[in-house]
Design a protein around this motif. Structure first.
Motif, PDB file in Angstrom:
ATOM      1  N   MET A  42      67.756 -40.401   6.493  1.00  0.00           N
ATOM      2  CA  MET A  42      66.950 -39.726   7.514  1.00  0.00           C
ATOM      3  C   MET A  42      67.752 -38.643   8.227  1.00  0.00           C
ATOM      4  O   MET A  42      67.203 -37.610   8.597  1.00  0.00           O
ATOM      5  CB  MET A  42      66.392 -40.743   8.505  1.00  0.00           C
ATOM      6  CG  MET A  42      65.286 -41.585   7.911  1.00  0.00           C
ATOM      7  SD  MET A  42      64.544 -42.713   9.076  1.00  0.00           S
ATOM      8  CE  MET A  42      65.841 -43.915   9.265  1.00  0.00           C
ATOM      9  N   ALA A  45      67.570 -35.664   6.039  1.00  0.00           N
ATOM     10  CA  ALA A  45      66.232 -35.070   6.126  1.00  0.00           C
ATOM     11  C   ALA A  45      66.046 -34.324   7.445  1.00  0.00           C
ATOM     12  O   ALA A  45      65.494 -33.215   7.471  1.00  0.00           O
ATOM     13  CB  ALA A  45      65.167 -36.155   5.972  1.00  0.00           C
ATOM     14  N   ILE A  46      66.517 -34.921   8.527  1.00  0.00           N
ATOM     15  CA  ILE A  46      66.404 -34.277   9.840  1.00  0.00           C
ATOM     16  C   ILE A  46      67.204 -32.980   9.870  1.00  0.00           C
ATOM     17  O   ILE A  46      66.728 -31.964  10.391  1.00  0.00           O
ATOM     18  CB  ILE A  46      66.863 -35.246  10.954  1.00  0.00           C
ATOM     19  CG1 ILE A  46      65.825 -36.360  11.129  1.00  0.00           C
ATOM     20  CG2 ILE A  46      67.109 -34.516  12.267  1.00  0.00           C
ATOM     21  CD1 ILE A  46      66.312 -37.530  11.962  1.00  0.00           C
ATOM     22  N   VAL A  49      65.242 -30.298   7.770  1.00  0.00           N
ATOM     23  CA  VAL A  49      64.024 -29.839   8.450  1.00  0.00           C
ATOM     24  C   VAL A  49      64.378 -29.021   9.692  1.00  0.00           C
ATOM     25  O   VAL A  49      63.733 -28.006   9.980  1.00  0.00           O
ATOM     26  CB  VAL A  49      63.105 -31.033   8.799  1.00  0.00           C
ATOM     27  CG1 VAL A  49      61.930 -30.599   9.653  1.00  0.00           C
ATOM     28  CG2 VAL A  49      62.612 -31.714   7.527  1.00  0.00           C
ATOM     29  N   THR A  50      65.407 -29.430  10.406  1.00  0.00           N
ATOM     30  CA  THR A  50      65.825 -28.674  11.595  1.00  0.00           C
ATOM     31  C   THR A  50      66.344 -27.291  11.203  1.00  0.00           C
ATOM     32  O   THR A  50      66.046 -26.299  11.880  1.00  0.00           O
ATOM     33  CB  THR A  50      66.901 -29.455  12.377  1.00  0.00           C
ATOM     34  OG1 THR A  50      66.376 -30.737  12.719  1.00  0.00           O
ATOM     35  CG2 THR A  50      67.296 -28.727  13.649  1.00  0.00           C
ATOM     36  N   ILE A  71      60.896 -33.310  15.507  1.00  0.00           N
ATOM     37  CA  ILE A  71      61.396 -33.554  14.154  1.00  0.00           C
ATOM     38  C   ILE A  71      61.969 -34.961  14.009  1.00  0.00           C
ATOM     39  O   ILE A  71      61.656 -35.665  13.043  1.00  0.00           O
ATOM     40  CB  ILE A  71      62.430 -32.480  13.752  1.00  0.00           C
ATOM     41  CG1 ILE A  71      61.728 -31.140  13.561  1.00  0.00           C
ATOM     42  CG2 ILE A  71      63.184 -32.882  12.485  1.00  0.00           C
ATOM     43  CD1 ILE A  71      62.660 -29.974  13.335  1.00  0.00           C
ATOM     44  N   THR A  75      60.183 -37.720  11.668  1.00  0.00           N
ATOM     45  CA  THR A  75      60.903 -38.069  10.443  1.00  0.00           C
ATOM     46  C   THR A  75      61.026 -39.578  10.310  1.00  0.00           C
ATOM     47  O   THR A  75      60.778 -40.133   9.238  1.00  0.00           O
ATOM     48  CB  THR A  75      62.303 -37.421  10.423  1.00  0.00           C
ATOM     49  OG1 THR A  75      62.152 -36.010  10.507  1.00  0.00           O
ATOM     50  CG2 THR A  75      63.068 -37.779   9.164  1.00  0.00           C
ATOM     51  N   TYR A  79      59.027 -41.446   7.352  1.00  0.00           N
ATOM     52  CA  TYR A  79      59.884 -42.087   6.348  1.00  0.00           C
ATOM     53  C   TYR A  79      59.531 -43.564   6.188  1.00  0.00           C
ATOM     54  O   TYR A  79      59.338 -44.060   5.081  1.00  0.00           O
ATOM     55  CB  TYR A  79      61.360 -41.936   6.744  1.00  0.00           C
ATOM     56  CG  TYR A  79      62.319 -42.649   5.815  1.00  0.00           C
ATOM     57  CD1 TYR A  79      62.626 -42.117   4.578  1.00  0.00           C
ATOM     58  CD2 TYR A  79      62.920 -43.853   6.187  1.00  0.00           C
ATOM     59  CE1 TYR A  79      63.510 -42.765   3.720  1.00  0.00           C
ATOM     60  CE2 TYR A  79      63.795 -44.505   5.342  1.00  0.00           C
ATOM     61  CZ  TYR A  79      64.092 -43.959   4.114  1.00  0.00           C
ATOM     62  OH  TYR A  79      64.953 -44.604   3.271  1.00  0.00           O
TER      63      TYR A  79
END
Length: 175
Positions: A42, A45-46, A49-50, A71, A75, A79
């Motif tokens: 995660m 992923a964060i 995306v950020t 976000i 997330t 998830y």
């Protein structure tokens, strides 16, 4: 049929820790390891995306920067809803550590239940950390507080498959 602490009906085919200890062997350690693996996933992923939101903010005159505070929570919820709410009933970390989320009541485990599970988990974590793991030491099926409230438990996947197959054969033989 047994009831839980809120008086709701428990499933009659739940594994018993006394007769099937292999299902609960090292489950708390596996949960902690799965949590750490999921945090790394995660976190990546964060970060991605950020970065995308930051770059898009340049082209949208800062408009997408307004989404940055959302976000992290989105997330986490997405998830867990996608992974726990799937047919495998396990996050990527849980799959790596051979554990699966199982309902203890006569309910199904879907995306909504998975989202509620993660929200209760993070609320209990933020209030009771590290005591949430201690609760698992005193419950026979190694359930944490949010598991007890929602009617779920974690078991080892590979022995669980053998347990359900044995249970199904015993049910077929009884008929």
């Amino acid at each position: 049929m047994a009831t839980d602490f809120l008086g709701r009906m428990l499933r009659h085919d739940l594994p018993n820790p006394n007769t099937s200890p292999e299902l609960f062997d090292g489950i708390l350690t596996r949960r902690v390891m799965a949590f750490l693996i999921d945090c790394v996933i995660m976190g990546a992923a964060i970060l991605i995306v950020t970065l995308v939101a930051g770059i898009l903010g340049i082209f949208t005159f800062g408009l997408t920067w307004l989404s940055i505070p959302l976000i992290v929570p989105l997330t986490f919820v997405v998830y867990y809803a996608v992974t726990l709410g799937s047919a495998s009933r396990a996050t990527l970390g849980m799959r790596a550590t051979d554990i699966v989320l199982t309902p203890t009541r006569e309910t199904t485990l879907d995306g909504w239940m998975a989202m509620i599970h993660v929200v209760l988990f993070w609320i209990s974590c933020s209030i009771l950390t590290p005591f949430i793991v201690l609760i698992g030491l005193f419950t026979p099926r190694r359930q944490l507080l949010h598991d007890l409230v929602l009617g779920t438990m974690m078991v080892r996947r590979s022995p669980m498959v053998r347990h359900w197959q044995t249970y199904a054969r015993a049910g077929d033989a009884a008929q």
